[in-house]
Every structure is written in structure tokens, then in C-alpha cells.
Write a protein that holds these residues in place. Structure first.
Motif, PDB file in Angstrom:
ATOM      1  N   ASN A 205       1.969   5.821  -1.474  1.00  0.00           N
ATOM      2  CA  ASN A 205       0.993   5.950  -2.648  1.00  0.00           C
ATOM      3  C   ASN A 205       0.714   7.072  -3.671  1.00  0.00           C
ATOM      4  N   PRO A 206       0.652   6.771  -4.791  1.00  0.00           N
ATOM      5  CA  PRO A 206       1.515   7.604  -5.564  1.00  0.00           C
ATOM      6  C   PRO A 206      -0.162   8.927  -5.843  1.00  0.00           C
ATOM      7  N   GLY A 207       0.444  10.731  -5.953  1.00  0.00           N
ATOM      8  CA  GLY A 207      -0.396  10.763  -4.962  1.00  0.00           C
ATOM      9  C   GLY A 207      -0.591  11.238  -3.940  1.00  0.00           C
ATOM     10  N   GLY A 208       0.116  10.893  -3.197  1.00  0.00           N
ATOM     11  CA  GLY A 208       0.514  10.913  -1.436  1.00  0.00           C
ATOM     12  C   GLY A 208      -1.431  10.459  -0.693  1.00  0.00           C
ATOM     13  N   LEU A 209      -2.123  10.004  -1.526  1.00  0.00           N
ATOM     14  CA  LEU A 209      -3.010   9.377  -0.921  1.00  0.00           C
ATOM     15  C   LEU A 209      -3.304   8.228  -1.655  1.00  0.00           C
ATOM     16  N   PRO A 210      -3.757   7.469  -0.508  1.00  0.00           N
ATOM     17  CA  PRO A 210      -4.290   7.229   1.446  1.00  0.00           C
ATOM     18  C   PRO A 210      -2.724   7.640   1.896  1.00  0.00           C
ATOM     19  N   GLN A 211      -2.977   8.552   2.447  1.00  0.00           N
ATOM     20  CA  GLN A 211      -1.402   8.490   3.455  1.00  0.00           C
ATOM     21  C   GLN A 211      -1.347   7.321   4.485  1.00  0.00           C
ATOM     22  N   GLY A 212      -0.400   6.639   4.264  1.00  0.00           N
ATOM     23  CA  GLY A 212      -0.251   5.115   5.318  1.00  0.00           C
ATOM     24  C   GLY A 212       0.258   5.372   5.837  1.00  0.00           C
ATOM     25  N   GLY A 213       0.819   4.424   7.204  1.00  0.00           N
ATOM     26  CA  GLY A 213       1.945   4.346   8.295  1.00  0.00           C
ATOM     27  C   GLY A 213       0.791   5.135   8.850  1.00  0.00           C
ATOM     28  N   GLU A 214       0.196   5.393   9.654  1.00  0.00           N
ATOM     29  CA  GLU A 214      -0.453   5.978  10.694  1.00  0.00           C
ATOM     30  C   GLU A 214      -1.225   5.328  11.386  1.00  0.00           C
ATOM     31  N   THR A 215      -0.835   4.143  12.125  1.00  0.00           N
ATOM     32  CA  THR A 215      -1.276   3.087  13.076  1.00  0.00           C
ATOM     33  C   THR A 215      -1.130   3.866  13.969  1.00  0.00           C
ATOM     34  N   THR A 216      -2.107   3.949  15.228  1.00  0.00           N
ATOM     35  CA  THR A 216      -1.772   4.383  16.228  1.00  0.00           C
ATOM     36  C   THR A 216      -1.361   3.030  17.601  1.00  0.00           C
TER      37      THR A 216
END
Length: 253
Positions: A205-216
Motif C-alpha cells: 500500500n502507498p506509504g507501506g501501511l497497512p501491511q498486507g499479506g499477514e494472513t496466518t
């Protein structure tokens, strides 16, 4: 010595034997239940592993919601297009100890409703933000405007645990993913909101946040140790009864 006297020690074993048999059967049934759970969990893990490699499909729309098996559809790769409604974010508490991206620790997953091209709404978990970046205004670069396409994993809703903290009545802070309640709190039409959410992939995402791809996508699988525990207790119970019976019979002799 009369027959009654000789038999009396043996009679002392009748009730303990019955009790042992009952408890033994219970322990074995628990062990078999855990065996079935083990097979189910291994099949689930294999199914999810295969599913993660599939080509994303269009996110199910309202015409499919009534017949959609949310448990079966969990972790299905999907894609959807529309426009984010950033003013109606919901924040899900998380402790991200092993992040895939650079940001981790205690914070929030940002669930943003996406009004699709067809007009219905689905909550998208855009990713993780640290505590100090919970409020949308602290990360303006990431408030994407205009039409976007999201690819990610369909996730079923959650039921809060009995001892889990409750959502704050005057905020959008949550402790379980509940898209219907997210929508009701924001005043969105619940009947137009998908019964599932989508975890966005790691596309930055622009600016780095939110940080996606963190699905467990890992699952705890302790069923084998439970199998060993229950059957081990059953065997130990038999051993205790045998030792007790020997003592009784020796006293008879």
C-alpha cells in the motif's frame, strides 16, 4: 475355610473391575475421537495448502451468499474491484509476533469496507498497523482513492470467545472478525455486506501501511499428542488395576 470366605477377596474385584472397564472405555473413546480429529486436521491442512496455489476467483456476490459454505470456502483466493470507504474502517486487535513484513508487535488489522462495482460491500483486511498508526489520519498515504482491485483470501467470520474482551461501544475496536457487526456499528446496510471478509495479499500500500499479506495459514495440530495421552492413560489404568488385583489375590492366598 468356607467357600464364601475363600471367594470374598475375589468379590472385592468386581466393582473395581466394572469401574475400570467403564473408565477404560471412556479413555479409549476420547483417544479415538482425537484420532478422527487428527485425520480431519491433516486433511484440512492439505486442502488449504492446495487452495493457496489456486487461481483467484471472483468474490461471491449476494446471489451466492445463502448457499455459501463459509467454513468450506475459508482461505479461497478471490479478487474483487470497487472503491474503499475509509471513513468506516474497523480495527481488529492483533499481536503480530512473526510478521512477513517490516512491521510487527502489538497493533491492529485494518478492515475497510469496499463498495464493489456491483454495489454490494465486502470488508477487506488491508493489513497490519502498529498501535500508534491505528487512526486513519496518521497514515494518509495509504488511504487509496478511486477504483481498486483487491486480491486476497476469503475468510469466514469469527465468534468471540467466552473470556475474550468485548468491542468498545463507542469505537471500531474489535477482537473478532464480525463483518455484520462492523457494518452495523458504521451504519452500513448489513443486508448488502458480504458474510465473509477478504485478507488482502502482500501488494504494498502507498506509504507501506497497512501491511498486507499477514494472513496466518498455519494450524495448530496437537491431536497426536492427545491420542498418545488418552491411550496412555487407558493403559496406565489397566496396569493399576492389574497391580491392585494381584495384591487382593495374594492376600487371599
Amino acid at each position: 475355610m468356607s467357600d464364601t470366605t475363600r471367594r470374598s477377596p475375589v468379590r472385592k474385584l468386581i466393582l473395581p473391575a466394572i469401574a475400570t472397564a467403564i473408565v477404560f472405555a471412556i479413555l479409549c473413546s476420547l483417544g479415538m475421537w482425537q484420532v478422527r480429529r487428527l485425520h480431519w486436521k491433516e486433511a484440512l491442512i492439505a486442502q488449504v495448502d492446495r487452495r493457496l496455489k489456486e487461481t483467484p476467483i471472483a468474490a461471491p456476490g449476494p446471489g451466492q451468499w445463502k448457499t455459501l459454505d463459509l467454513a468450506e470456502a475459508d482461505y479461497t483466493p478471490v479478487t474483487v474491484s470497487g472503491e474503499f470507504l475509509h471513513d468506516d474502517e474497523a480495527h481488529l486487535y492483533s499481536s503480530l509476533m512473526e510478521p512477513r513484513g517490516p512491521v510487527g508487535g502489538v497493533g491492529w488489522f485494518v478492515f475497510t469496507p469496499l463498495r464493489t462495482d456491483e454495489g454490494w460491500i465486502v470488508y477487506v483486511n488491508r493489513g497490519f498497523v502498529p498501535v500508534e498508526k491505528e487512526i486513519a489520519s496518521t497514515r494518509p498515504e495509504g488511504l487509496t482513492t478511486g477504483r481498486v482491485t483487491v486480491t486476497g483470501l476469503m475468510r469466514r467470520p469469527e465468534t468471540p470467545g467466552r473470556f475474550q474482551a468485548s468491542a468498545k461501544p463507542t469505537s471500531q475496536q474489535w477482537f473478532a472478525r464480525q463483518p455484520d457487526k462492523f457494518a452495523a456499528r458504521s451504519g452500513l446496510p448489513v443486508e448488502s455486506v458480504a458474510p465473509y471478509t477478504i485478507d488482502a495479499d502482500a501488494t504494498p500500500n502507498p506509504g507501506g501501511l497497512p501491511q498486507g499479506g499477514e494472513t496466518t495459514v498455519t494450524f495448530s495440530n496437537n491431536h497426536l499428542q492427545y491420542v498418545v495421552t488418552w491411550f496412555g492413560l487407558a493403559l496406565a489404568l489397566v496396569g493399576v488395576f492389574i497391580a491392585y488385583a494381584r495384591g487382593v489375590l495374594k492376600r487371599r492366598d
